[in-house]
Design a protein around this motif. Structure first.
Motif, PDB file in Angstrom:
ATOM      1  N   ASN A 278      36.223  41.160  39.343  1.00  0.00           N
ATOM      2  CA  ASN A 278      36.613  40.738  37.997  1.00  0.00           C
ATOM      3  C   ASN A 278      35.539  41.100  36.979  1.00  0.00           C
ATOM      4  N   LYS A 281      35.857  44.610  36.177  1.00  0.00           N
ATOM      5  CA  LYS A 281      37.089  44.866  35.429  1.00  0.00           C
ATOM      6  C   LYS A 281      36.948  44.450  33.952  1.00  0.00           C
ATOM      7  N   PHE A 282      36.285  43.338  33.716  1.00  0.00           N
ATOM      8  CA  PHE A 282      36.260  42.802  32.354  1.00  0.00           C
ATOM      9  C   PHE A 282      34.955  43.091  31.607  1.00  0.00           C
ATOM     10  N   ASP A 309      28.643  37.814  34.001  1.00  0.00           N
ATOM     11  CA  ASP A 309      28.762  39.201  33.548  1.00  0.00           C
ATOM     12  C   ASP A 309      28.568  39.273  32.039  1.00  0.00           C
ATOM     13  N   GLY A 313      34.458  38.135  28.250  1.00  0.00           N
ATOM     14  CA  GLY A 313      34.485  36.677  28.240  1.00  0.00           C
ATOM     15  C   GLY A 313      35.896  36.126  28.355  1.00  0.00           C
ATOM     16  N   ILE A 314      35.995  34.812  28.348  1.00  0.00           N
ATOM     17  CA  ILE A 314      37.292  34.148  28.529  1.00  0.00           C
ATOM     18  C   ILE A 314      37.507  33.207  27.350  1.00  0.00           C
ATOM     19  N   ILE A 322      42.609  29.834  34.283  1.00  0.00           N
ATOM     20  CA  ILE A 322      42.364  31.060  35.057  1.00  0.00           C
ATOM     21  C   ILE A 322      42.404  30.852  36.569  1.00  0.00           C
ATOM     22  N   TYR A 327      48.011  33.419  37.138  1.00  0.00           N
ATOM     23  CA  TYR A 327      47.608  33.441  35.726  1.00  0.00           C
ATOM     24  C   TYR A 327      46.738  34.660  35.439  1.00  0.00           C
ATOM     25  N   GLN A 328      47.106  35.385  34.390  1.00  0.00           N
ATOM     26  CA  GLN A 328      46.336  36.593  34.101  1.00  0.00           C
ATOM     27  C   GLN A 328      45.713  36.628  32.715  1.00  0.00           C
ATOM     28  N   ARG A 331      45.890  39.424  28.573  1.00  0.00           N
ATOM     29  CA  ARG A 331      45.821  40.814  28.989  1.00  0.00           C
ATOM     30  C   ARG A 331      45.971  41.812  27.830  1.00  0.00           C
ATOM     31  N   GLY A 339      45.840  43.888  39.058  1.00  0.00           N
ATOM     32  CA  GLY A 339      45.569  42.551  39.560  1.00  0.00           C
ATOM     33  C   GLY A 339      46.837  41.765  39.808  1.00  0.00           C
ATOM     34  N   THR A 340      46.649  40.625  40.465  1.00  0.00           N
ATOM     35  CA  THR A 340      47.808  39.801  40.826  1.00  0.00           C
ATOM     36  C   THR A 340      47.736  38.427  40.178  1.00  0.00           C
ATOM     37  N   GLY A 341      46.576  38.086  39.655  1.00  0.00           N
ATOM     38  CA  GLY A 341      46.412  36.722  39.132  1.00  0.00           C
ATOM     39  C   GLY A 341      46.232  35.723  40.259  1.00  0.00           C
ATOM     40  N   GLY A 343      43.552  36.177  42.642  1.00  0.00           N
ATOM     41  CA  GLY A 343      42.168  36.237  43.124  1.00  0.00           C
ATOM     42  C   GLY A 343      41.396  34.941  42.923  1.00  0.00           C
ATOM     43  N   LEU A 344      41.398  34.418  41.701  1.00  0.00           N
ATOM     44  CA  LEU A 344      40.602  33.213  41.441  1.00  0.00           C
ATOM     45  C   LEU A 344      41.216  31.988  42.116  1.00  0.00           C
TER      46      LEU A 344
HETATM   47  P1  ADP Z   1      43.501  39.048  38.402  1.00  0.00           P
HETATM   48  O1  ADP Z   1      44.086  39.654  39.612  1.00  0.00           O
HETATM   49  O2  ADP Z   1      44.404  39.072  37.233  1.00  0.00           O
HETATM   50  O3  ADP Z   1      42.129  39.494  38.112  1.00  0.00           O
HETATM   51  P2  ADP Z   1      42.267  36.509  38.913  1.00  0.00           P
HETATM   52  O4  ADP Z   1      42.837  35.251  39.469  1.00  0.00           O
HETATM   53  O5  ADP Z   1      41.117  37.120  39.609  1.00  0.00           O
HETATM   54  O6  ADP Z   1      43.454  37.513  38.791  1.00  0.00           O
HETATM   55  O7  ADP Z   1      41.844  36.223  37.404  1.00  0.00           O
HETATM   56  C1  ADP Z   1      42.714  35.532  36.557  1.00  0.00           C
HETATM   57  C2  ADP Z   1      42.406  35.836  35.116  1.00  0.00           C
HETATM   58  O8  ADP Z   1      41.167  35.255  34.712  1.00  0.00           O
HETATM   59  C3  ADP Z   1      42.226  37.301  34.800  1.00  0.00           C
HETATM   60  O9  ADP Z   1      43.463  37.927  34.633  1.00  0.00           O
HETATM   61  C4  ADP Z   1      41.417  37.257  33.507  1.00  0.00           C
HETATM   62  O10 ADP Z   1      42.252  36.955  32.399  1.00  0.00           O
HETATM   63  C5  ADP Z   1      40.524  36.054  33.722  1.00  0.00           C
HETATM   64  N1  ADP Z   1      39.199  36.466  34.248  1.00  0.00           N
HETATM   65  C6  ADP Z   1      38.771  36.380  35.526  1.00  0.00           C
HETATM   66  N2  ADP Z   1      37.501  36.813  35.654  1.00  0.00           N
HETATM   67  C7  ADP Z   1      37.102  37.180  34.417  1.00  0.00           C
HETATM   68  C8  ADP Z   1      35.861  37.705  33.874  1.00  0.00           C
HETATM   69  N3  ADP Z   1      34.792  37.930  34.656  1.00  0.00           N
HETATM   70  N4  ADP Z   1      35.827  37.972  32.554  1.00  0.00           N
HETATM   71  C9  ADP Z   1      36.899  37.731  31.767  1.00  0.00           C
HETATM   72  N5  ADP Z   1      38.078  37.222  32.207  1.00  0.00           N
HETATM   73  C10 ADP Z   1      38.178  36.946  33.518  1.00  0.00           C
END
Ligand code: ADP
Length: 511
Positions: A278, A281-282, A309, A313-314, A322, A327-328, A331, A339-341, A343-344
């Protein structure tokens, strides 16, 4: 207006006649009777929606009658009649289940108003009951579909895994040059194919984890004392190419001397892969991901780890969501669609199954931080994460459970002997092979090994003896070292579950 069937109960004949006339005039059907006993008989043979009853009657009074009717015919609604000046209150009447009451004598309008109210309430309840039945049915159907979906995800992921493994193996064979030399282009294209297979494998693993969590089975973890540094190195390595391409650096600020953690190594690699993935990616090119520790928690049984990172940011709106499944977040701002939403959500599940907590912190625009706790390797966490759950499993499956404590003694000094790192690794290797895979072997401070085993006292002793013989025969331990063991078994040596767990604590603590 729908015609209701109303039963009127009053011991005074002229009152009954009068009420009967009034109800007929209002337009409903009426049957009259003079006693509670007769009323119950009539109700057995004919359907009624409303009963109007006097309270003061010889024999069975109105309260007793209503109670009996409520038990046998719960759909009937009541109106009570009380004589003027009687001492019953509205609450008395409601307490026995009546909808309303009316004081005698009354006018036709008064009776009409009361009846209308009861009918309205009756219809409302019927409506609500109907709706709630429909909702229940819809809910059942949704649950069934949800179950179908979970089973589908689970079986598809399993099915996908096998052919993918085969493809991966063959590509690896080609890349390693086992089937002839490759041209530059061939190597490049196979490399790309390989990278995407790894992505696909990770995706399938995510789906499998998700279906395990959804089915309520939870993640089955294999806790072992682990060096966090190695976990992080494994995770970072999988991203070497991406990090290079995006010019993102990973800075590992962890102190190499941080205590061992008691974790499922592979699962934790998964968590770091998710957080670092993540982060990459971000975070725009040229950014940085930092892994650091904030030391131990207040209770000193967990280590606080932070992954930060320098990315987008969020937002405060996204922050609480998140960790939700699927939840994504925003975007649209980032333009990212991969992504699948999940991971977290899975990372959170893994951390929580380690009895830890995870949360995110971020100021929009200035990067994100993920803070989580991991159990340090100590007696207390061995007890909480390994022994207690294993013992509960034994209890549930009604199988015996034993704790075997293996110690190493120096023959000459008659003191506990600390084995060298090499001896220790050999001992652990030998021990793992001597117990069943459901049992657990936990080394502690290079001088004690705990074995948690689903066996009774007799078999536990046999294991202990086998360990003694094997370790002495093979050259696993240095000369002059004795192997001793003690066993403690349930239900043989403790009367209650509590006693056994207390005994285990003592045996674990003993130094
Ligand atoms: P995804 O497969 O979409 O990455 P996650 O469950 O890993 O699914 O993350 C959910 C959402 O949380 C992401 O789509 C993003 O909006 C937000 N997010 C996660 N990690 C970060 C990060 N390091 N910086 C910014 N946003 C993040």
């Amino acid at each position: 207006m729908e015609k209701e069937r109303i039963l009127v109960v009053d011991d005074e004949e002229n009152v009954r006649e009068m009420i009967s006339k009034i109800i007929n005039l209002i337009g409903h059907e009426v049957v009259i009777t003079g006693s509670g006993k007769d009323a119950l008989e009539i109700l057995k043979n004919e359907p009624f929606s409303i009963m109007i009853t006097d309270i003061k009657m010889p024999g069975m009074d109105g309260f007793e009658l209503m109670k009996a009717v409520r038990d046998q015919f719960p759909d009937i609604h009541f109106i009570c009649m009380t004589a003027h000046g009687a001492s019953h209150t509205y609450t008395d009447v409601l307490a026995v289940g009546a909808t309303d009451y009316i004081t005698k004598p009354f006018t036709i309008d008064e009776m009409r108003a009361k009846l209308n109210r009861v009918i309205r309430e009756k219809n409302l309840i019927a409506d609500l009951t109907q709706k709630s039945m429909e909702l229940e049915k819809a809910n059942e159907e949704l649950k069934r579909l949800d179950q179908l979906k979970s089973t589908f995800i689970s079986s598809v992921s399993h099915e996908l895994r096998t052919p993918l493994t085969v493809i991966k193996e063959f590509i690896s064979l080609m890349l390693e040059g086992h089937v002839g030399a490759l041209s530059e282009d061939q190597r490049e294209y196979l490399g790309i194919a390989n990278k995407n297979i790894i992505r696909l494998t990770n995706l399938i693993e995510t789906l499998l984890d998700f279906s395990r969590i959804e089915s309520g089975k939870g993640l089955k973890l294999k806790f072992e004392p682990t060096r966090l540094m190695e976990v992080i190195e494994d995770a970072v390595m999988t991203f070497s190419q991406q990090l290079e391409e995006k010019r993102i650096t990973v800075e590992n600020r962890l102190d190499p001397d941080i205590p061992l953690v008691l974790i499922d190594r592979n699962r934790l690699v998964e968590v770091f892969i998710n957080l670092i993935g993540n982060g990459i990616k971000f975070t725009p090119p040229g950014g940085k991901i930092t892994i650091d520790s904030k030391g131990l928690t207040e209770k000193r049984d967990s280590l606080k780890v932070v992954v930060t990172d320098t990315g987008v940011g969020i937002s405060p709106e996204d922050l609480p969501k998140i960790f939700d499944r699927f939840y994504q977040g925003g975007r649209t701002q980032t333009g990212l669609v991969t992504g699948t939403g999940l991971g977290l959500a899975i990372a959170k599940e893994i951390i929580e199954t380690h009895q830890g907590v995870i949360h995110a912190e971020s100021k929009s625009g200035s990067g994100a931080s993920f803070v989580f706790t991991l159990p340090v390797f100590a007696i207390e966490t061995i007890y909480n994460l390994l022994l207690n759950p294993m013992f509960e499993e034994a209890e549930r499956d009604k199988v015996p459970f034993s704790l075997i404590r293996v110690e190493f003694w120096d023959q000459r000094s008659k003191r506990e002997s600390m084995l060298s790192k090499e001896s220790w690794e050999g001992v652990m290797y030998a021990l793992q092979k001597m117990v069943r895979s459901v049992d657990t072997v936990i080394p502690f401070r290079n001088s004690v090994v705990y074995i948690f085993s689903f066996n009774d006292k007799k078999l536990a002793k046999e294991i202990g003896e086998r360990v003694q013989v094997k370790l002495a025969q093979g050259s696993y331990i240095p000369k002059g070292t004795d192997v001793q063991f003690r066993t403690y078994s349930y239900p043989k040596e403790a009367r209650t579950k509590e006693d056994f767990l207390k005994g285990c604590r003592l045996l674990l603590r003993e130094d």
